[in-house]
Design a protein around this motif. Structure first.
Motif, PDB file in Angstrom:
ATOM      1  N   ALA A  46       7.960 -48.589 -19.369  1.00  0.00           N
ATOM      2  CA  ALA A  46       6.682 -49.302 -19.476  1.00  0.00           C
ATOM      3  C   ALA A  46       6.875 -50.783 -19.201  1.00  0.00           C
ATOM      4  CB  ALA A  46       6.081 -49.096 -20.862  1.00  0.00           C
ATOM      5  N   LYS A  47       8.013 -51.368 -19.672  1.00  0.00           N
ATOM      6  CA  LYS A  47       8.287 -52.784 -19.423  1.00  0.00           C
ATOM      7  C   LYS A  47       8.500 -53.038 -17.938  1.00  0.00           C
ATOM      8  CE  LYS A  47      10.173 -54.315 -23.842  1.00  0.00           C
ATOM      9  NZ  LYS A  47      11.352 -54.878 -24.536  1.00  0.00           N
ATOM     10  N   LYS A  48       9.199 -52.096 -17.278  1.00  0.00           N
ATOM     11  CA  LYS A  48       9.445 -52.259 -15.847  1.00  0.00           C
ATOM     12  C   LYS A  48       8.154 -52.188 -15.054  1.00  0.00           C
ATOM     13  CE  LYS A  48      14.201 -50.511 -15.751  1.00  0.00           C
ATOM     14  NZ  LYS A  48      15.101 -49.457 -15.218  1.00  0.00           N
ATOM     15  N   GLU A  49       7.190 -51.366 -15.541  1.00  0.00           N
ATOM     16  CA  GLU A  49       5.954 -51.148 -14.806  1.00  0.00           C
ATOM     17  C   GLU A  49       4.898 -52.218 -15.105  1.00  0.00           C
ATOM     18  OE1 GLU A  49       4.803 -47.235 -15.836  1.00  0.00           O
ATOM     19  OE2 GLU A  49       6.449 -46.265 -14.774  1.00  0.00           O
ATOM     20  N   ILE A  50       5.204 -53.130 -16.023  1.00  0.00           N
ATOM     21  CA  ILE A  50       4.239 -54.181 -16.356  1.00  0.00           C
ATOM     22  C   ILE A  50       3.980 -55.048 -15.131  1.00  0.00           C
ATOM     23  CG2 ILE A  50       3.966 -56.325 -17.665  1.00  0.00           C
ATOM     24  CD1 ILE A  50       5.330 -54.993 -19.998  1.00  0.00           C
ATOM     25  N   PHE A  68      10.948 -64.138 -18.593  1.00  0.00           N
ATOM     26  CA  PHE A  68      12.146 -64.683 -17.971  1.00  0.00           C
ATOM     27  C   PHE A  68      13.426 -64.280 -18.708  1.00  0.00           C
ATOM     28  CE2 PHE A  68       9.780 -67.721 -20.550  1.00  0.00           C
ATOM     29  CZ  PHE A  68      10.686 -68.003 -21.576  1.00  0.00           C
ATOM     30  N   ALA A  69      13.379 -63.194 -19.467  1.00  0.00           N
ATOM     31  CA  ALA A  69      14.516 -62.778 -20.291  1.00  0.00           C
ATOM     32  C   ALA A  69      15.759 -62.485 -19.459  1.00  0.00           C
ATOM     33  CB  ALA A  69      14.140 -61.549 -21.124  1.00  0.00           C
ATOM     34  N   HIS A  70      15.567 -62.047 -18.228  1.00  0.00           N
ATOM     35  CA  HIS A  70      16.708 -61.653 -17.395  1.00  0.00           C
ATOM     36  C   HIS A  70      17.042 -62.694 -16.325  1.00  0.00           C
ATOM     37  CE1 HIS A  70      16.649 -57.732 -19.314  1.00  0.00           C
ATOM     38  NE2 HIS A  70      15.355 -57.645 -19.060  1.00  0.00           N
ATOM     39  N   PHE A  71      16.515 -63.899 -16.467  1.00  0.00           N
ATOM     40  CA  PHE A  71      16.833 -64.958 -15.504  1.00  0.00           C
ATOM     41  C   PHE A  71      18.319 -65.312 -15.593  1.00  0.00           C
ATOM     42  CE2 PHE A  71      12.682 -67.404 -14.380  1.00  0.00           C
ATOM     43  CZ  PHE A  71      12.107 -66.210 -13.982  1.00  0.00           C
ATOM     44  N   ARG A 171      13.080 -61.976  -8.259  1.00  0.00           N
ATOM     45  CA  ARG A 171      14.310 -61.490  -8.901  1.00  0.00           C
ATOM     46  C   ARG A 171      14.331 -59.968  -8.910  1.00  0.00           C
ATOM     47  NH1 ARG A 171      16.290 -59.163 -13.061  1.00  0.00           N
ATOM     48  NH2 ARG A 171      14.206 -58.756 -13.905  1.00  0.00           N
ATOM     49  N   ARG A 172      13.202 -59.353  -9.228  1.00  0.00           N
ATOM     50  CA  ARG A 172      13.132 -57.887  -9.258  1.00  0.00           C
ATOM     51  C   ARG A 172      13.322 -57.294  -7.868  1.00  0.00           C
ATOM     52  NH1 ARG A 172       8.367 -56.212 -13.618  1.00  0.00           N
ATOM     53  NH2 ARG A 172       9.173 -57.456 -15.361  1.00  0.00           N
ATOM     54  N   LYS A 173      12.703 -57.908  -6.877  1.00  0.00           N
ATOM     55  CA  LYS A 173      12.869 -57.411  -5.505  1.00  0.00           C
ATOM     56  C   LYS A 173      14.331 -57.511  -5.079  1.00  0.00           C
ATOM     57  CE  LYS A 173       8.203 -58.635  -3.938  1.00  0.00           C
ATOM     58  NZ  LYS A 173       7.402 -59.532  -3.056  1.00  0.00           N
TER      59      LYS A 173
END
Length: 276
Positions: A46-50, A68-71, A171-173
């Protein structure tokens, strides 16, 4: 004998019952762990699909986790670049106030970047070789318009969280491309070393700096922050160089950089590129 046989049979049944009970006790925690994992998987999905562009707050996308938790170091550097170049495009256009001067030519970016932010504009710090390649890295915020001038489609009063959302989207891309095996998506920044907590200079004198380029090193220092002194080695008896016999760079401003916005010696120049 009949009695002994019955007792033996009862003992075997009791033993089997105890073993089944132990197996059940072992399997119960495992089943509980699997149930927890199954409950956690939908939450992670669900977090990924937000939709990062519609989430209400970038400080909490669920369970108190910020957008930005994974920056990483590179993401923060690109976020800063997006902000600075967007502000630079707007500020120049407003200050020039001339319809014929629509923007900064890409060859003049180092000069005006230094004028507005008092920092060096070093493209090799970001792992590229040209100004156009650097602008391409943040094309969702700025671009080179007709005539190779810096432009932005963001409004003058754009919200800062817009840039955070776009940085997370890129970042996700990039992460998806790397997962698929596309190594060309990997960023190759020249990450600066951590600043030393304490250094001793010549004959026990204090030593200034920590980010000065080391002779023969390929690692470039980051652009200094506004008001940050030009770093070099130091300490010792003083002299025409910063820190005298302790080594370092001259504090005098480089005339080539001051007049033309660039210097053929780059970070190896003995003079300061901090233009007042």
């Amino acid at each position: 004998e009949k009695k002994e046989g019955e007792e033996k049979k009862e003992g075997e049944e009791k033993k089997e019952g105890e073993e089944e009970k132990k197996e059940g006790e072992v399997e119960a925690p495992k089943a509980a762990e699997k149930a927890d994992e199954k409950r956690a998987e939908p939450a992670a999905e669900a977090k990924k699909e937000i939709d990062i562009f519609t989430v209400e707050s970038i400080l909490d996308i669920g369970d108190g986790e910020p957008l930005f938790a994974h920056f990483t170091f590179e993401d923060w550097a690109l976020l800063s670049l997006r902000l600075e170049l967007s502000l630079l495009a707007h500020a120049y256009k407003k200050d020039a106030n001339d319809p014929e001067r629509v923007g900064i030519h890409e060859s003049h970016l180092p000069f005006y970047y230094n004028k507005y932010f008092s920092k060096s504009f070093t493209v090799r710090y970001y792992g590229v070789e040209s100004h156009s390649s650097l602008v391409q890295m943040v094309k969702d915020a700025v671009s080179l318009a007709e005539g190779d001038v810096l432009a932005t489609e963001l409004a003058e009063d754009f919200a800062f969280d817009t840039l955070v959302r776009r940085t997370e989207d890129e970042r996700r891309k990039r992460d998806h491309r790397l997962t698929a095996g596309d190594e060309s998506a990997r960023l190759k920044f020249n990450k600066p070393p951590d600043a030393p907590t304490h250094l001793v200079g010549y004959r026990g004198g204090p030593r200034v700096g920590g980010y000065a380029p080391v002779h023969g090193s390929s690692t470039l220092p980051p652009p200094p922050a506004p008001g940050q002194p030009f770093y070099g080695g130091g300490g010792g008896k003083g002299g025409p160089y910063a820190g005298g016999k302790g080594g370092g760079f001259r504090q005098n401003v480089c005339k080539q950089f001051q007049n033309h916005g660039n210097c053929r010696f780059g970070t190896g120049c003995r003079f300061s590129h901090q233009v007042a």
